[in-house]
Design an enzyme around this catalytic site. Structure first.
Site, PDB file in Angstrom:
ATOM      1  CB  THR A   1      33.229  25.797  34.672  1.00  0.00           C
ATOM      2  OG1 THR A   1      34.540  25.899  35.059  1.00  0.00           O
ATOM      3  CG2 THR A   1      32.176  25.658  35.581  1.00  0.00           C
TER       4      THR A   1
ATOM      5  CB  SER B   1      28.325  36.775  49.869  1.00  0.00           C
ATOM      6  OG  SER B   1      29.010  37.443  48.799  1.00  0.00           O
TER       7      SER B   1
END
Lengths: 384, 384
Positions: free
Chosen positions: A180, A384
């Protein structure tokens, strides 16, 4: 250094406000020529982010005049609107860079999946970045593509009159079919796009593709190699390919060393395999064994977990001929207890596992990390 | 209850001193007949522990008169000596149980890989256990096979005049090709070994084989089903197979609920797949995604990680037709942003993920757990 180490490139890195914390989040890399050759390798994940779908099309032409990269949002799983946003970004870059065409602008994004980018901020950021383009901007560009990376990653190899340099970002969701990550490599060698493509694929196959930090494959992986020809030198293929490989290898190592939460870098060397594919399959199976990764974190040379990982593969081997060394101590011989495991010194960050399949003469090395409470913490609170 | 719920079985569980902490570590289950039919399913790991190699041979005869199980050591990767130890254990059981033959004694072991068992303690323990065999010994046997299990696991289904009961152990290294576990099921139904085999394979395929707590496959997985015929009833196959499935399903659920360090049980239901194999492949890929498992731990409905896991499979699907629900909220629709993720309530232990591939009508359910700092802690200090 970074992407501006080679002649014929300018770059910039700025804070466009895509990241809520105000950190740099937009990078621009421009090939000022004379040549605009390029090659690219992308994630093999079938769920591909909009910028990957876009850039794959751009690279088919073998020409890239500029790359725009953003952190702070992956623009993946964002539907037709996401693709329109990528297109609009390329159009904006073409507009602010006089004489460019959107069809030659590569786009790369990284960050949270499933969220649309704040296009007003991003497009304004493109203008700001274009105004700051500089032959010394490579470092700032490398900083602007960071997500959870703790350091920015750059590498340069200089040869006789020409250079290969680059930048990379990536810290989590690091796995095969490209880790990634976003990587932009540049060279001032005068090399055509098909040669770039061959050298890039050869290099990534044994470097980035063998980094497997956490077994999770991204939707956004992109590795680009741009050539400006500004050095007016066309090196021999072998020498050029080796320089590209060195930069990829160096950047891949930097990714492993900065992997999320990791306290150990684990080099898994599979030797005496019947085929290279077998060696890679076994290396990857060991690299993805959570129990082994926890054991290494605890500095526990738990070779039984290596054998149980090997046993899940389809590679050629006989269980009672397997040998395993950890940091030089052959703790497993002929599938059973070997040298005293108390002799294994695991105090240092790098851990070296050798898995001897006793089935042939092929070899492959896979790099991974340990699994830590910090990894869990970082990834249970990411969105979050 | 446990393995002595069915008539025609006695069992015992004792502390033989194999575990250094003095906890119970040896179990014996005896089929008192009149029938001695049995079937078994074993790990598909190619690195198999000595007791697995032994018991596979025993089960080929379709007759098992007794099962001896130990915790405190897996007897895996222990070479020829390990196999001799398993053989000696079976011989000892045959000797102390009058009229038994070693070739009909199944052996199962669990614990650390790569360590020889303390045979003096184990063989003495067999004598002690034999002296304590009782029709009420099932509970003690279930307790004696625990390793890192926090509770012992038993299950019973009673039908019209006959019963299927069982015990299981397993908490880590839980993955397919059978979870890391030992399971002994008993029935007093009068059923031949080929029918037992068919029912057991059908049951494990959709229960234990779809528990994938941490992706790590054991060297010791063993599931045995013994029939005594003591109920003098031969049920219809479908009814019998369903009872076996129910017990396997119940024990599989108990394994998931007691998985090492877990704070969430995650039910992954893959629907509208082109084939059942596709559904299982996708379910397993989601179950093994460390980033998703961390996100669930953090009560974060991070559906992008579900999509990126689906994207690594070879299953039939179109990225822009994928839908994902988490706890009833369709957070991803048509491969993009769906209902508001803030509506997802993740306060409870069970988390239900539905992945809709929109490619057919097949379905499969895989169970896994979240990835926690406690899992890392438990498995970085296991062997030391």
């Amino acid at each position: 250094m970074s992407v501006t180490a080679a002649k014929g490139f300018t770059a910039a890195g700025i804070a466009a406000g895509i990241k809520e914390n105000g950190n740099p989040d937009l990078a621009l890399v421009v090939n000022t020529g004379p040549r605009l050759a390029a090659a690219g390798v992308f994630t093999s994940n079938r769920v591909k982010a909009a910028p990957v779908l876009w850039s794959e099309q751009v690279l088919k032409g073998g020409r890239v005049s500029a790359v725009v990269l953003n952190s702070g949002g992956a623009n993946a799983c964002t539907g037709p609107k996401g693709f329109q946003d990528t297109h609009a970004t390329a159009e904006k870059v073409a507009e602010v860079l006089d004489g460019h065409s959107a069809g030659e602008i590569a786009v790369a994004s990284t960050g949270l999946i499933g969220v649309l980018l704040p296009m007003d901020k991003l497009l304004a950021g493109v203008e700001t970045a274009a105004a700051q383009l500089s032959e010394h901007g490579g470092e700032k560009a490398a900083i602007a593509i960071k997500t959870t990376d703790t350091v920015h990653k750059t590498s340069v190899v200089t040869k006789d009159g020409w250079t290969v340099g680059g930048m990379a970002k990536g810290a989590g969701m690091l796995a095969p079919g490209l880790a990634t990550m976003l990587v932009v490599l540049t060279t001032d060698a005068d090399v055509e796009s098909d040669v770039l493509d061959r050298a890039l694929r050869a290099a990534t196959r044994t470097t980035f593709d063998r980094v497997d930090s956490d077994g999770c494959m991204s939707t956004n992986d992109t590795v680009l190699l741009l050539a400006s020809g500004a050095a007016e030198v066309t090196p021999e293929y072998a020498e050029f390919a080796e320089a590209v490989r060195q930069v990829c290898d160096d950047l891949g190592q930097q990714l492993i060393r900065d992997a999320e939460g990791a306290s150990k870098d684990i080099k898994i060397e599979v030797v005496n395999a019947a085929t290279e594919d077998d060696a890679v399959e076994v290396g990857r199976s060991i690299a993805r064994n959570n129990l082994l990764k926890c054991a290494i974190h605890g500095e526990d040379p738990n070779w039984g977990r290596v054998l149980s990982a090997i046993g899940t593969t389809s590679a050629a081997f006989e269980p009672d001929r397997l040998n395993v060394a950890i940091n030089g101590v052959w703790v497993c011989k002929n599938g059973g207890v070997g040298e005293d495991r108390d002799n294994v010194d695991m105090r240092y960050r790098e851990v070296h596992i050798v898995a001897d399949l006793a089935a042939g003469s092929e070899t492959a090395t896979i790099w991974t990390n340990d699994l830590t409470a910090d990894y869990v913490h970082e990834n249970s609170a990411y969105s979050s």
